[in-house]
Design a protein around this motif. Structure first.
Motif, PDB file in Angstrom:
ATOM      1  N   TYR A  32       0.809  -1.205   0.000  1.00 25.85           N
ATOM      2  CA  TYR A  32       0.000   0.000   0.000  1.00 25.85           C
ATOM      3  C   TYR A  32       0.847   1.263   0.000  1.00 25.85           C
ATOM      4  O   TYR A  32       1.820   1.366   0.741  1.00 25.85           O
ATOM      5  N   SER A  33       0.431   2.196  -0.812  1.00 25.39           N
ATOM      6  CA  SER A  33       0.916   3.557  -0.649  1.00 25.39           C
ATOM      7  C   SER A  33       0.094   4.222   0.453  1.00 25.39           C
ATOM      8  O   SER A  33      -1.065   3.868   0.679  1.00 25.39           O
ATOM      9  N   MET A  34       0.702   5.180   1.134  1.00 17.99           N
ATOM     10  CA  MET A  34       0.077   5.789   2.302  1.00 17.99           C
ATOM     11  C   MET A  34      -0.025   7.297   2.118  1.00 17.99           C
ATOM     12  O   MET A  34       0.874   7.924   1.548  1.00 17.99           O
ATOM     13  N   GLY A  35      -1.099   7.838   2.616  1.00 18.84           N
ATOM     14  CA  GLY A  35      -1.283   9.273   2.561  1.00 18.84           C
ATOM     15  C   GLY A  35      -1.680   9.833   3.912  1.00 18.84           C
ATOM     16  O   GLY A  35      -2.237   9.127   4.752  1.00 18.84           O
ATOM     17  N   TRP A  36      -1.353  11.106   4.112  1.00 16.98           N
ATOM     18  CA  TRP A  36      -1.844  11.854   5.261  1.00 16.98           C
ATOM     19  C   TRP A  36      -2.748  12.969   4.732  1.00 16.98           C
ATOM     20  O   TRP A  36      -2.371  13.680   3.791  1.00 16.98           O
ATOM     21  N   PHE A  37      -3.887  13.109   5.370  1.00 14.71           N
ATOM     22  CA  PHE A  37      -4.833  14.169   5.052  1.00 14.71           C
ATOM     23  C   PHE A  37      -5.190  14.879   6.349  1.00 14.71           C
ATOM     24  O   PHE A  37      -4.951  14.366   7.441  1.00 14.71           O
ATOM     25  N   ARG A  38      -5.770  16.060   6.225  1.00 13.88           N
ATOM     26  CA  ARG A  38      -6.221  16.771   7.414  1.00 13.88           C
ATOM     27  C   ARG A  38      -7.527  17.487   7.127  1.00 13.88           C
ATOM     28  O   ARG A  38      -7.823  17.830   5.984  1.00 13.88           O
ATOM     29  N   GLN A  39      -8.279  17.695   8.195  1.00 16.91           N
ATOM     30  CA  GLN A  39      -9.553  18.382   8.056  1.00 16.91           C
ATOM     31  C   GLN A  39      -9.741  19.318   9.239  1.00 16.91           C
ATOM     32  O   GLN A  39      -9.788  18.879  10.397  1.00 16.91           O
ATOM     33  N   PRO A  41     -12.056  22.366  11.162  1.00 19.58           N
ATOM     34  CA  PRO A  41     -13.498  22.602  11.317  1.00 19.58           C
ATOM     35  C   PRO A  41     -14.056  23.479  10.210  1.00 19.58           C
ATOM     36  O   PRO A  41     -13.484  24.531   9.887  1.00 19.58           O
ATOM     37  N   GLY A  42     -15.126  23.032   9.598  1.00 20.18           N
ATOM     38  CA  GLY A  42     -15.772  23.809   8.556  1.00 20.18           C
ATOM     39  C   GLY A  42     -15.093  23.769   7.203  1.00 20.18           C
ATOM     40  O   GLY A  42     -15.520  24.466   6.280  1.00 20.18           O
ATOM     41  N   LYS A  43     -14.043  22.962   7.087  1.00 20.87           N
ATOM     42  CA  LYS A  43     -13.308  22.880   5.820  1.00 20.87           C
ATOM     43  C   LYS A  43     -13.326  21.451   5.287  1.00 20.87           C
ATOM     44  O   LYS A  43     -13.580  20.506   6.014  1.00 20.87           O
ATOM     45  N   GLU A  44     -13.039  21.345   4.006  1.00 20.88           N
ATOM     46  CA  GLU A  44     -12.975  20.027   3.384  1.00 20.88           C
ATOM     47  C   GLU A  44     -11.664  19.328   3.775  1.00 20.88           C
ATOM     48  O   GLU A  44     -10.680  19.971   4.138  1.00 20.88           O
ATOM     49  N   ARG A  45     -11.689  18.017   3.652  1.00 23.22           N
ATOM     50  CA  ARG A  45     -10.484  17.246   3.913  1.00 23.22           C
ATOM     51  C   ARG A  45      -9.430  17.608   2.863  1.00 23.22           C
ATOM     52  O   ARG A  45      -9.718  17.668   1.664  1.00 23.22           O
ATOM     53  N   GLU A  46      -8.212  17.817   3.332  1.00 23.00           N
ATOM     54  CA  GLU A  46      -7.127  18.319   2.486  1.00 23.00           C
ATOM     55  C   GLU A  46      -5.959  17.343   2.465  1.00 23.00           C
ATOM     56  O   GLU A  46      -5.559  16.811   3.511  1.00 23.00           O
ATOM     57  N   PHE A  47      -5.406  17.137   1.296  1.00 22.45           N
ATOM     58  CA  PHE A  47      -4.201  16.327   1.156  1.00 22.45           C
ATOM     59  C   PHE A  47      -3.033  17.028   1.836  1.00 22.45           C
ATOM     60  O   PHE A  47      -2.851  18.233   1.692  1.00 22.45           O
ATOM     61  N   VAL A  48      -2.224  16.255   2.550  1.00 21.99           N
ATOM     62  CA  VAL A  48      -1.031  16.785   3.189  1.00 21.99           C
ATOM     63  C   VAL A  48       0.231  16.174   2.585  1.00 21.99           C
ATOM     64  O   VAL A  48       1.137  16.890   2.155  1.00 21.99           O
ATOM     65  N   SER A  49       0.273  14.838   2.532  1.00 20.16           N
ATOM     66  CA  SER A  49       1.490  14.179   2.079  1.00 20.16           C
ATOM     67  C   SER A  49       1.174  12.734   1.730  1.00 20.16           C
ATOM     68  O   SER A  49       0.163  12.180   2.168  1.00 20.16           O
ATOM     69  N   ASP A  59       5.254  13.011  -1.762  1.00 23.16           N
ATOM     70  CA  ASP A  59       4.589  14.201  -2.286  1.00 23.16           C
ATOM     71  C   ASP A  59       4.053  15.000  -1.103  1.00 23.16           C
ATOM     72  O   ASP A  59       3.716  14.423  -0.053  1.00 23.16           O
ATOM     73  N   TYR A  60       3.994  16.318  -1.281  1.00 24.00           N
ATOM     74  CA  TYR A  60       3.529  17.204  -0.218  1.00 24.00           C
ATOM     75  C   TYR A  60       2.678  18.321  -0.812  1.00 24.00           C
ATOM     76  O   TYR A  60       2.949  18.792  -1.924  1.00 24.00           O
ATOM     77  N   VAL A  61       1.710  18.773  -0.055  1.00 23.68           N
ATOM     78  CA  VAL A  61       1.010  19.994  -0.425  1.00 23.68           C
ATOM     79  C   VAL A  61       1.980  21.155  -0.215  1.00 23.68           C
ATOM     80  O   VAL A  61       2.858  21.105   0.666  1.00 23.68           O
ATOM     81  N   LYS A  65       5.552  21.974   2.544  1.00 22.41           N
ATOM     82  CA  LYS A  65       6.872  21.638   2.001  1.00 22.41           C
ATOM     83  C   LYS A  65       7.959  22.350   2.798  1.00 22.41           C
ATOM     84  O   LYS A  65       7.869  23.538   3.078  1.00 22.41           O
ATOM     85  N   GLY A  66       8.990  21.595   3.137  1.00 16.87           N
ATOM     86  CA  GLY A  66      10.081  22.150   3.921  1.00 16.87           C
ATOM     87  C   GLY A  66       9.843  22.098   5.418  1.00 16.87           C
ATOM     88  O   GLY A  66      10.767  22.340   6.200  1.00 16.87           O
ATOM     89  N   ARG A  67       8.608  21.778   5.827  1.00 17.03           N
ATOM     90  CA  ARG A  67       8.303  21.707   7.265  1.00 17.03           C
ATOM     91  C   ARG A  67       7.910  20.291   7.691  1.00 17.03           C
ATOM     92  O   ARG A  67       8.212  19.881   8.813  1.00 17.03           O
ATOM     93  N   PHE A  68       7.226  19.572   6.830  1.00 20.13           N
ATOM     94  CA  PHE A  68       6.750  18.221   7.136  1.00 20.13           C
ATOM     95  C   PHE A  68       7.567  17.198   6.357  1.00 20.13           C
ATOM     96  O   PHE A  68       7.971  17.449   5.230  1.00 20.13           O
ATOM     97  N   THR A  69       7.760  16.037   6.973  1.00 18.10           N
ATOM     98  CA  THR A  69       8.448  14.941   6.311  1.00 18.10           C
ATOM     99  C   THR A  69       7.686  13.641   6.563  1.00 18.10           C
ATOM    100  O   THR A  69       7.419  13.293   7.714  1.00 18.10           O
TER     101      THR A  69
END
Length: 123
Positions: A32-39, A41-49, A59-61, A65-69
């Motif tokens: 499996y490839s793995m992803g992290w998303f975040r949501q 309050p009041g916003k749609e779920r967003e791709f992170v990495s 891949d990163y949003v 970039k430069g802050r998350f690994t």
């Protein structure tokens, strides 16, 4: 079937760091490839990495970039998201997700999800 459990969230001041973990059960984790998303309050779920099954491609949003690994340890069936220099805008529930084959930045491409872990960044 892979089951996912996130941990590592919490409250941190702006500029601080957290490391999220996503523990996967099941023998097929390496398929499996793995992803992290975040949501937030009041916003749609967003791709992170995201990361391929081998860890060879990531891949990163742009906003992280430069802050998350993202990384993974296939021997332990764990995916990590190291988050540095956190900002109040990073506040959200963070979810890990899994899909067979290559990764995707689209949440609807992932069939397997964890329950989420709350990250709160204070200013």
């Amino acid at each position: 079937q892979v089951q996912l459990v996130e941990s590592g969230g919490g409250l941190v001041q702006a500029g601080g760091s957290l490391r999220l973990s996503c523990a996967a059960s099941g023998r097929a984790f390496t398929m499996y490839s793995m992803g992290w998303f975040r949501q937030a309050p009041g916003k749609e779920r967003e791709f992170v990495s995201a990361i391929t099954w081998s860890g060879g491609s990531t891949d990163y949003v742009d906003s992280v970039k430069g802050r998350f690994t993202i990384s993974r340890d296939n021997a332990k069936n764990i995916v990590y998201l190291q988050m540095n220099d956190l900002k109040p805008d990073d506040t959200a529930v963070y979810y890990c997700a899994a899909r067979p084959g290559t990764y995707s930045s689209r949440s609807y491409d992932y069939a397997l999800w964890g329950q989420g872990t709350q990250v709160t960044v204070s200013s």
